[in-house]
Write a protein that holds these residues in place. Sequence first.
Motif, PDB file in Angstrom:
ATOM      1  N   CYS A   1       0.924  -1.083   0.020  1.00 45.32           N
ATOM      2  CA  CYS A   1       0.043   0.280   0.008  1.00 45.32           C
ATOM      3  C   CYS A   1       0.715   1.175   0.068  1.00 45.32           C
ATOM      4  CB  CYS A   1      -0.971   0.179   1.172  1.00 45.32           C
ATOM      5  SG  CYS A   1      -2.132  -1.254   1.167  1.00 45.32           S
ATOM      6  N   VAL A   2       0.400   2.312  -0.393  1.00 50.90           N
ATOM      7  CA  VAL A   2       0.913   3.728  -0.271  1.00 50.90           C
ATOM      8  C   VAL A   2       0.095   4.346   0.930  1.00 50.90           C
ATOM      9  CG1 VAL A   2       1.191   6.132  -1.267  1.00 50.90           C
ATOM     10  CG2 VAL A   2       1.236   4.096  -2.894  1.00 50.90           C
ATOM     11  N   TRP A   3       0.902   4.589   2.004  1.00 55.05           N
ATOM     12  CA  TRP A   3       0.311   5.219   3.115  1.00 55.05           C
ATOM     13  C   TRP A   3       0.363   6.663   3.292  1.00 55.05           C
ATOM     14  CZ3 TRP A   3      -0.868   1.955   7.887  1.00 55.05           C
ATOM     15  CH2 TRP A   3      -0.597   0.442   7.566  1.00 55.05           C
ATOM     16  N   GLY A   4      -0.508   7.224   3.867  1.00 56.31           N
ATOM     17  CA  GLY A   4      -0.543   8.806   4.067  1.00 56.31           C
ATOM     18  C   GLY A   4      -1.832   9.413   3.987  1.00 56.31           C
TER      19      GLY A   4
ATOM     20  N   GLY B   1      -4.318  11.495   2.387  1.00 60.55           N
ATOM     21  CA  GLY B   1      -4.580  11.829   0.957  1.00 60.55           C
ATOM     22  C   GLY B   1      -4.549  10.630   0.231  1.00 60.55           C
ATOM     23  N   ALA B   2      -4.410   9.447   0.618  1.00 63.90           N
ATOM     24  CA  ALA B   2      -4.012   8.264  -0.102  1.00 63.90           C
ATOM     25  C   ALA B   2      -5.384   7.705  -0.854  1.00 63.90           C
ATOM     26  CB  ALA B   2      -3.481   7.243   0.860  1.00 63.90           C
ATOM     27  N   VAL B   3      -6.548   7.799  -0.084  1.00 61.33           N
ATOM     28  CA  VAL B   3      -7.813   7.734  -0.880  1.00 61.33           C
ATOM     29  C   VAL B   3      -8.727   8.796  -0.921  1.00 61.33           C
ATOM     30  CG1 VAL B   3      -7.745   5.286   0.178  1.00 61.33           C
ATOM     31  CG2 VAL B   3      -8.945   7.254   1.277  1.00 61.33           C
ATOM     32  N   ASP B   4      -8.234  10.070  -0.284  1.00 65.81           N
ATOM     33  CA  ASP B   4      -9.008  11.361  -0.380  1.00 65.81           C
ATOM     34  C   ASP B   4      -8.066  12.490  -0.537  1.00 65.81           C
ATOM     35  OD1 ASP B   4     -10.881  13.167  -0.128  1.00 65.81           O
ATOM     36  OD2 ASP B   4     -11.431  13.070   1.897  1.00 65.81           O
ATOM     37  N   MET B   5      -7.689  12.800  -1.735  1.00 65.82           N
ATOM     38  CA  MET B   5      -7.972  11.911  -3.032  1.00 65.82           C
ATOM     39  C   MET B   5      -6.642  12.107  -3.873  1.00 65.82           C
ATOM     40  SD  MET B   5     -10.844  14.536  -5.513  1.00 65.82           S
ATOM     41  CE  MET B   5     -10.593  12.966  -6.724  1.00 65.82           C
ATOM     42  N   LYS B   6      -5.452  12.045  -3.304  1.00 66.97           N
ATOM     43  CA  LYS B   6      -4.155  12.004  -4.052  1.00 66.97           C
ATOM     44  C   LYS B   6      -4.087  10.777  -4.921  1.00 66.97           C
ATOM     45  CE  LYS B   6      -2.110  15.869  -1.308  1.00 66.97           C
ATOM     46  NZ  LYS B   6      -0.989  16.392  -0.483  1.00 66.97           N
ATOM     47  N   ASP B   7      -4.913   9.711  -4.587  1.00 66.67           N
ATOM     48  CA  ASP B   7      -5.110   8.520  -5.548  1.00 66.67           C
ATOM     49  C   ASP B   7      -5.402   8.734  -6.825  1.00 66.67           C
ATOM     50  OD1 ASP B   7      -7.458   8.945  -4.508  1.00 66.67           O
ATOM     51  OD2 ASP B   7      -7.923   6.706  -4.087  1.00 66.67           O
ATOM     52  N   PHE B   8      -6.534   9.465  -6.707  1.00 67.60           N
ATOM     53  CA  PHE B   8      -7.050   9.842  -8.081  1.00 67.60           C
ATOM     54  C   PHE B   8      -6.317  10.924  -9.097  1.00 67.60           C
ATOM     55  CE2 PHE B   8     -10.145  12.096 -10.812  1.00 67.60           C
ATOM     56  CZ  PHE B   8     -10.595  11.146 -11.897  1.00 67.60           C
ATOM     57  N   ASP B   9      -5.853  11.886  -8.120  1.00 71.76           N
ATOM     58  CA  ASP B   9      -5.004  12.911  -8.689  1.00 71.76           C
ATOM     59  C   ASP B   9      -3.754  12.226  -9.435  1.00 71.76           C
ATOM     60  OD1 ASP B   9      -6.443  14.797  -7.604  1.00 71.76           O
ATOM     61  OD2 ASP B   9      -5.032  14.983  -5.958  1.00 71.76           O
ATOM     62  N   ALA B  10      -2.977  11.254  -8.954  1.00 69.09           N
ATOM     63  CA  ALA B  10      -1.807  10.300  -9.416  1.00 69.09           C
ATOM     64  C   ALA B  10      -2.453   9.374 -10.628  1.00 69.09           C
ATOM     65  CB  ALA B  10      -1.494   9.481  -8.136  1.00 69.09           C
TER      66      ALA B  10
ATOM     67  N   GLY C   1     -13.740   3.694   5.838  1.00 69.50           N
ATOM     68  CA  GLY C   1     -12.895   4.000   7.018  1.00 69.50           C
ATOM     69  C   GLY C   1     -11.845   4.684   6.918  1.00 69.50           C
ATOM     70  N   MET C   2     -11.238   4.665   5.699  1.00 71.51           N
ATOM     71  CA  MET C   2      -9.979   5.261   5.200  1.00 71.51           C
ATOM     72  C   MET C   2     -10.066   6.741   5.135  1.00 71.51           C
ATOM     73  SD  MET C   2      -7.448   2.763   5.124  1.00 71.51           S
ATOM     74  CE  MET C   2      -8.127   2.279   6.352  1.00 71.51           C
ATOM     75  N   PHE C   3     -11.195   7.261   4.548  1.00 70.71           N
ATOM     76  CA  PHE C   3     -11.597   8.622   4.302  1.00 70.71           C
ATOM     77  C   PHE C   3     -11.520   9.414   5.695  1.00 70.71           C
ATOM     78  CE2 PHE C   3     -13.160   6.817   0.461  1.00 70.71           C
ATOM     79  CZ  PHE C   3     -13.038   7.753  -0.344  1.00 70.71           C
ATOM     80  N   HIS C   4     -10.535  10.222   5.856  1.00 70.32           N
ATOM     81  CA  HIS C   4     -10.306  11.058   6.930  1.00 70.32           C
ATOM     82  C   HIS C   4      -9.888  10.314   8.282  1.00 70.32           C
ATOM     83  CE1 HIS C   4     -13.007  14.510   5.433  1.00 70.32           C
ATOM     84  NE2 HIS C   4     -12.385  14.044   4.553  1.00 70.32           N
ATOM     85  N   GLY C   5      -9.606   8.960   7.868  1.00 72.62           N
ATOM     86  CA  GLY C   5      -9.118   8.126   9.120  1.00 72.62           C
ATOM     87  C   GLY C   5      -7.725   8.135   9.411  1.00 72.62           C
ATOM     88  N   ILE C   6      -7.336   7.241  10.424  1.00 67.38           N
ATOM     89  CA  ILE C   6      -6.091   6.980  10.832  1.00 67.38           C
ATOM     90  C   ILE C   6      -5.683   5.972  10.039  1.00 67.38           C
ATOM     91  CG2 ILE C   6      -4.456   6.096  12.719  1.00 67.38           C
ATOM     92  CD1 ILE C   6      -6.756   7.408  14.550  1.00 67.38           C
TER      93      ILE C   6
ATOM     94  N   GLU D   1      -4.623   5.976   7.081  1.00 69.29           N
ATOM     95  CA  GLU D   1      -5.215   5.938   5.602  1.00 69.29           C
ATOM     96  C   GLU D   1      -4.137   5.310   4.536  1.00 69.29           C
ATOM     97  OE1 GLU D   1      -6.632   9.288   2.493  1.00 69.29           O
ATOM     98  OE2 GLU D   1      -6.168   9.940   4.368  1.00 69.29           O
ATOM     99  N   ARG D   2      -4.555   4.498   3.580  1.00 72.73           N
ATOM    100  CA  ARG D   2      -3.639   3.980   2.758  1.00 72.73           C
ATOM    101  C   ARG D   2      -4.537   3.307   1.503  1.00 72.73           C
ATOM    102  NH1 ARG D   2      -4.817   0.878   7.217  1.00 72.73           N
ATOM    103  NH2 ARG D   2      -5.453  -1.194   6.906  1.00 72.73           N
ATOM    104  N   VAL D   3      -3.991   3.214   0.298  1.00 72.80           N
ATOM    105  CA  VAL D   3      -4.396   2.763  -0.877  1.00 72.80           C
ATOM    106  C   VAL D   3      -3.616   1.415  -1.328  1.00 72.80           C
ATOM    107  CG1 VAL D   3      -3.417   4.381  -2.491  1.00 72.80           C
ATOM    108  CG2 VAL D   3      -5.441   2.971  -3.048  1.00 72.80           C
ATOM    109  N   PRO D   4      -3.998   0.369  -1.807  1.00 74.30           N
ATOM    110  CA  PRO D   4      -3.298  -0.845  -2.155  1.00 74.30           C
ATOM    111  C   PRO D   4      -2.653  -0.202  -3.667  1.00 74.30           C
ATOM    112  CG  PRO D   4      -5.378  -1.504  -1.514  1.00 74.30           C
ATOM    113  CD  PRO D   4      -5.431  -0.174  -1.500  1.00 74.30           C
ATOM    114  N   THR D   5      -1.196  -0.604  -3.748  1.00 76.64           N
ATOM    115  CA  THR D   5      -0.559  -0.352  -5.095  1.00 76.64           C
ATOM    116  C   THR D   5      -1.259  -0.998  -6.266  1.00 76.64           C
ATOM    117  OG1 THR D   5       1.010  -1.976  -4.757  1.00 76.64           O
ATOM    118  CG2 THR D   5       1.840   0.328  -4.002  1.00 76.64           C
TER     119      THR D   5
END
Length: 440
Positions: free
Chosen positions: A111-114, A116-125, A412-417, A419-423
């Motif tokens: 995963c990419v952790w941090g 904004g990982a799902v809200d919403m720098k994932d989509f930006d990337a 639960g990732m949105f605004h949560g502790i 926060e991460r998104v699978p690569t």
Amino acid sequence: MGGMTTPSYRADAEVVELCSELIRIDTTNYGNGKSNGERVAAEYVAAKLDEVGIESTIYESEPGRATLVAHWEGEDQSADPLLVHGHLDVVPADPKDWKVDPFAGEIFDGCVWGRGAVDMKDFDAMVLSVVRARQRAGVKPRRPVRLVFTADEEAGGLYGAQWLINNHPETVADCTEGIGEVGGFSITVKDDLRLYLIETAEKGMNWMRLKARGTAGHGSMVNTDNAVTNLVEAVTRIGGHEWPLRITPTVREFLKTLEDVLQTELDPEDMTETLAKLGSFSRMFGATIRNTANPTMLNAGYKVNVIPGDAEAHIDGRFLPGYEEEFLATIDELLGDKVRRETVIGDIALETEFSGGLVEAMKECLKAEDPQSRTAPLLMSGGTDAKSWSRLGVRCFGFVPLQLPPELDFMGMFHGIDERVPTASLEFGSRVLDQFFDKA
């Protein structure tokens, strides 16, 4: 094309690196106009686009509060541009609560952790990765695309999307359809079936301040007009109110799809039984079938033996499409005659049909990458920049395609502790978007 071959490219080649780098740019938005600003992130995006020959313009509503707009040429320049929007700001994160530094953009455990990982720098990337790959290969999208990366979405868009449409509406006024957050992610229904939820509706918002006036005095005296008491009683009534269930067209269609997928009857007229049948789905679903009003802040007094003359509270109010009047009338009734309200930030509810060429393109592209996919419309309990674009006539959808592992609590990732998104999800989404730009 007479024997010419389309250059090969990998739409997902850079997405993980881009997401990590974006997270490292701390764009924390604290609300009420206080923010680290989005300028550095906007300049980062501008540089990435410039490298592949796409010029962009950065608009500042206030110093540092930056929104970027770029024009990506399509094969059919006569077609209406597609708006593709993502925000650059993130909500605050306290490092002591996290396993990792929320602004380090670390990559581990797949995963990419941090923040904004799902809200919403994932989509930006994802968008940047696809655009850069296609531009280098000389592969245009079917229609023109308007790329917009906004400021201030996390605080209602006053310094971002709302400011842009009020001051530079020409930047997006020619767009008729758009995609952005939140939607396109998968929920595993069973081993051989994933349901992808595409946002077609979202609740309206009314963030309100409650003010109670009373008679100030000494804390040791009898006081029958205590501002704190008056306020707390009203807040308790609002916080404890059981809002009636309301079924919107989006929810009705969602239930119809889920009924078919689960092979069980889900009666929209008997939501008590239906919610019981939904099991784990009911948690995500509960806020989409009723208005909500949650007390979030209290402020009163300055000394323990002084009864203050004023007391304030804040309420996060959200109303379903078509139910704003009912929501406000109920709030006023619950307030009573000793407390008044004022809107701090208010915005409209949205709802569009789950149909049309853009929706069919989403379904087709998801199916190509995940043959086990089904799609359904989503009513989101939060709000997005789509509210602003809709004022200019843009029909908006939430479409951030992510195939997710069944054990991940994505909402639960949105605004949560942590926060991460699978690569793998980022790479999946980039491939889906790549095909989407050919078909949309």
